[in-house]
Design a protein around this motif. Structure first.
Motif, PDB file in Angstrom:
ATOM      1  N   THR A 109     -30.076   0.500  -1.753  1.00 23.02           N
ATOM      2  CA  THR A 109     -29.585   1.521  -2.668  1.00 23.02           C
ATOM      3  C   THR A 109     -29.612   0.984  -4.092  1.00 23.02           C
ATOM      4  OG1 THR A 109     -27.280   0.810  -2.461  1.00 23.02           O
ATOM      5  CG2 THR A 109     -28.065   2.474  -0.911  1.00 23.02           C
ATOM      6  N   THR A 110     -29.672   1.901  -5.053  1.00 27.61           N
ATOM      7  CA  THR A 110     -29.576   1.547  -6.466  1.00 27.61           C
ATOM      8  C   THR A 110     -28.437   2.332  -7.089  1.00 27.61           C
ATOM      9  OG1 THR A 110     -31.143   3.256  -7.150  1.00 27.61           O
ATOM     10  CG2 THR A 110     -32.056   1.096  -6.591  1.00 27.61           C
TER      11      THR A 110
ATOM     12  N   ARG B  17     -24.437  -0.924   4.740  1.00 27.93           N
ATOM     13  CA  ARG B  17     -24.448  -1.324   3.331  1.00 27.93           C
ATOM     14  C   ARG B  17     -23.233  -0.710   2.622  1.00 27.93           C
ATOM     15  NH1 ARG B  17     -27.939  -3.712   5.519  1.00 27.93           N
ATOM     16  NH2 ARG B  17     -30.150  -3.880   4.937  1.00 27.93           N
ATOM     17  N   TYR B  18     -22.556  -1.503   1.787  1.00 31.57           N
ATOM     18  CA  TYR B  18     -21.462  -0.981   0.981  1.00 31.57           C
ATOM     19  C   TYR B  18     -22.060  -0.310  -0.245  1.00 31.57           C
ATOM     20  CZ  TYR B  18     -16.640  -0.646  -0.640  1.00 31.57           C
ATOM     21  OH  TYR B  18     -15.405  -0.169  -1.015  1.00 31.57           O
ATOM     22  N   GLY B  19     -21.840   0.990  -0.387  1.00 31.39           N
ATOM     23  CA  GLY B  19     -22.475   1.752  -1.442  1.00 31.39           C
ATOM     24  C   GLY B  19     -21.745   1.673  -2.768  1.00 31.39           C
ATOM     25  N   HIS B  20     -22.443   2.071  -3.830  1.00 31.91           N
ATOM     26  CA  HIS B  20     -21.862   2.080  -5.170  1.00 31.91           C
ATOM     27  C   HIS B  20     -20.728   3.099  -5.290  1.00 31.91           C
ATOM     28  CE1 HIS B  20     -25.869   0.321  -5.677  1.00 31.91           C
ATOM     29  NE2 HIS B  20     -25.359  -0.336  -6.692  1.00 31.91           N
ATOM     30  N   ASP B  21     -20.679   4.044  -4.365  1.00 32.57           N
ATOM     31  CA  ASP B  21     -19.651   5.081  -4.384  1.00 32.57           C
ATOM     32  C   ASP B  21     -18.490   4.766  -3.452  1.00 32.57           C
ATOM     33  OD1 ASP B  21     -21.003   5.303  -2.012  1.00 32.57           O
ATOM     34  OD2 ASP B  21     -21.644   7.388  -2.308  1.00 32.57           O
ATOM     35  N   ASN B  22     -18.447   3.511  -2.945  1.00 27.51           N
ATOM     36  CA  ASN B  22     -17.376   3.052  -2.047  1.00 27.51           C
ATOM     37  C   ASN B  22     -17.423   3.712  -0.668  1.00 27.51           C
ATOM     38  OD1 ASN B  22     -16.157   1.145  -3.840  1.00 27.51           O
ATOM     39  ND2 ASN B  22     -15.210   2.855  -4.942  1.00 27.51           N
TER      40      ASN B  22
ATOM     41  N   ARG C 251     -23.555   8.174   5.953  1.00 24.52           N
ATOM     42  CA  ARG C 251     -22.546   7.363   5.291  1.00 24.52           C
ATOM     43  C   ARG C 251     -21.166   7.729   5.830  1.00 24.52           C
ATOM     44  NH1 ARG C 251     -21.268   9.534  -0.873  1.00 24.52           N
ATOM     45  NH2 ARG C 251     -20.640  11.650  -0.292  1.00 24.52           N
ATOM     46  N   PHE C 252     -20.232   6.781   5.708  1.00 20.97           N
ATOM     47  CA  PHE C 252     -18.872   7.047   6.148  1.00 20.97           C
ATOM     48  C   PHE C 252     -17.898   6.264   5.272  1.00 20.97           C
ATOM     49  CE2 PHE C 252     -20.453   3.480   8.634  1.00 20.97           C
ATOM     50  CZ  PHE C 252     -19.419   2.556   8.601  1.00 20.97           C
TER      51      PHE C 252
END
Length: 409
Positions: free
Chosen positions: A406-407, A350-355, A383-384
């Motif tokens: 994620t939110t 998943r691509y997170g909100h924090d990049n 995460r990576f």
């Protein structure tokens, strides 16, 4: 077919919810000696009297003993029980629910009822005890059976058939006609050889595959939703993951190697196809092979103008640089995923909100060097960075993870 929506929320007993369904099946233990909420009672009774179907099953007859209207709607009330193995007697063989039905033997709780209404048609008796009955109230139909304490009953195909018959009778002729018009496929068995993990022995018989069109008839979707076929065999085979690009094209990860044919060197028989609808009819009509010779890829996510994908023990980056929709860049970002059990590997990119890219790992675990740091972990979330320069293990989970969301908070 018969689509089911499950809820444990009694507040759903209101007409705005009930009116979206052809029938309501009640199976649960709520407020055995208490009255039903007046608004919920009114909604359920009026729903049935206006033509809705109601199917209280087993312990539903023990609910809301303080509500005369509910007990009347069911047709009686649970009083007591022991338990045993028995076969009921069909006493109304010509009723539509019973016609051609032979019953079954099962272990179950031996319910005894009281507060029985006089307007019931008894379908089955356990010795002299009314066991299965039907009644009508207003324009609606009610079916009740005392069967159903646990899986010793619920696992039996003959119990499934009883419920199927009950549903089709209680929803009425108009709805039955719609089901009949679908011409649902008959499920058949055929010989096959598959690994059997549950009992540790080879499976030699299984369901004969259906065509995509026939399989679609048996798909379950939430009430109010529809489902249509976008792509199928032979254009794609064994899809395990789908992600969509900014142009609305589906990147479909296909694996024929999963789970038992892991290939050496992370070079397998798996692939990713781009499936595209070019004429706007909702069906894919263009299929482009984006990448192949992959080894049990389980997930993919867009980043840095390309696609990050799991590939055996590696996390790789795939990119098309010349505009032909075929990956001409194949770069290993980092490696170290254990493939000892392919069911328990990395997934859920998943691509997170924090990049950062978030993912999960099962008990097969990870051991490797990322960004000059040694890492070893299993059964958790990590995460990576999209360029593979840094990795962090975040927390453990209880087992192999089926999904990840994620939110923004």
């Amino acid at each position: 077919g018969i689509a089911l929506t499950y809820t444990e929320n009694l507040s759903d007993l209101n007409r705005s919810v009930l009116d979206r369904y052809d029938g309501i099946m009640l199976y649960g233990n709520w407020h055995q000696n208490d009255p039903m909420d007046p608004a919920q009672e009114k909604a359920l009774v009026s729903y049935v009297e206006d033509g809705g179907a109601f199917l209280p099953i087993h312990c539903a007859s023990a609910c809301f003993g303080g509500s005369e209207a509910f007990v009347k709607l069911v047709g009686g009330r649970f009083k007591s029980h022991e338990a045993g193995v028995f076969t009921t007697t069909i006493v109304a063989p010509q009723h539509p629910v019973m016609r051609g039905y032979s019953g079954f033997e099962t272990w179950d709780e031996t319910y005894v009822h009281d507060r029985l209404t006089d307007d019931r048609t008894i379908l089955q008796l356990r010795e002299k005890e009314p066991w299965t009955w039907v009644r009508e109230q207003g324009k609606g139909k009610v079916f009740y059976t005392a069967y159903g304490h646990d899986m010793r009953c619920w696992d039996q195909p003959a119990f499934h058939e009883l419920l199927r018959r009950a549903i089709l009778w209680s929803v009425g002729g108009e709805v039955r006609a719609k089901v009949a018009a679908m011409k649902l496929p008959t499920l058949e068995q055929e010989n096959m050889i598959l690994p059997g993990y549950r009992e540790r022995k080879t499976i030699t018989e299984g369901q004969k595959p259906l065509s995509p069109a026939e399989s679609l008839k048996l798909a379950q979707v939430p009430n109010g939703y529809d489902i249509s076929l976008f792509a199928s065999e032979p254009d794609i085979v064994n899809p395990i993951y789908i992600t969509w690009d900014h142009r609305g094209r589906a990147y479909v990860v296909e694996t024929v190697d999963y789970p038992n044919n892991l290939q050496a060197g992370n070079l397998g028989h798996d692939r990713i196809h781009i499936c595209e609808d070019t004429n706007g009819d909702g069906k894919a009509d263009k299929f482009t092979l984006f990448a192949d010779k992959l080894s049990i890829p389980t997930s993919a996510v867009f980043a840095n103008g390309g696609l990050i994908c799991t590939n055996g023990s590696d996390m790789i980056f795939l990119k098309d640089t010349d505009g032909d929709d075929k990956a001409d860049v194949r770069q290993v970002l980092f490696t170290g995923f254990n493939m000892g059990d392919t069911h328990a590997g990395v997934s859920n990119l998943r691509y997170g909100h924090d990049n950062w890219i978030y993912a999960t790992i099962g008990y097969s675990g990870f051991k490797g060097t990322v960004g000059g740091k040694e890492h070893q972990f299993s059964t958790g979330v990590f995460r990576f960075k999209p360029d593979g320069s840094e990795l962090e293990f975040l927390q453990n989970t209880t087992n192999n993870t089926w999904g990840l969301g994620t939110t923004s908070d």
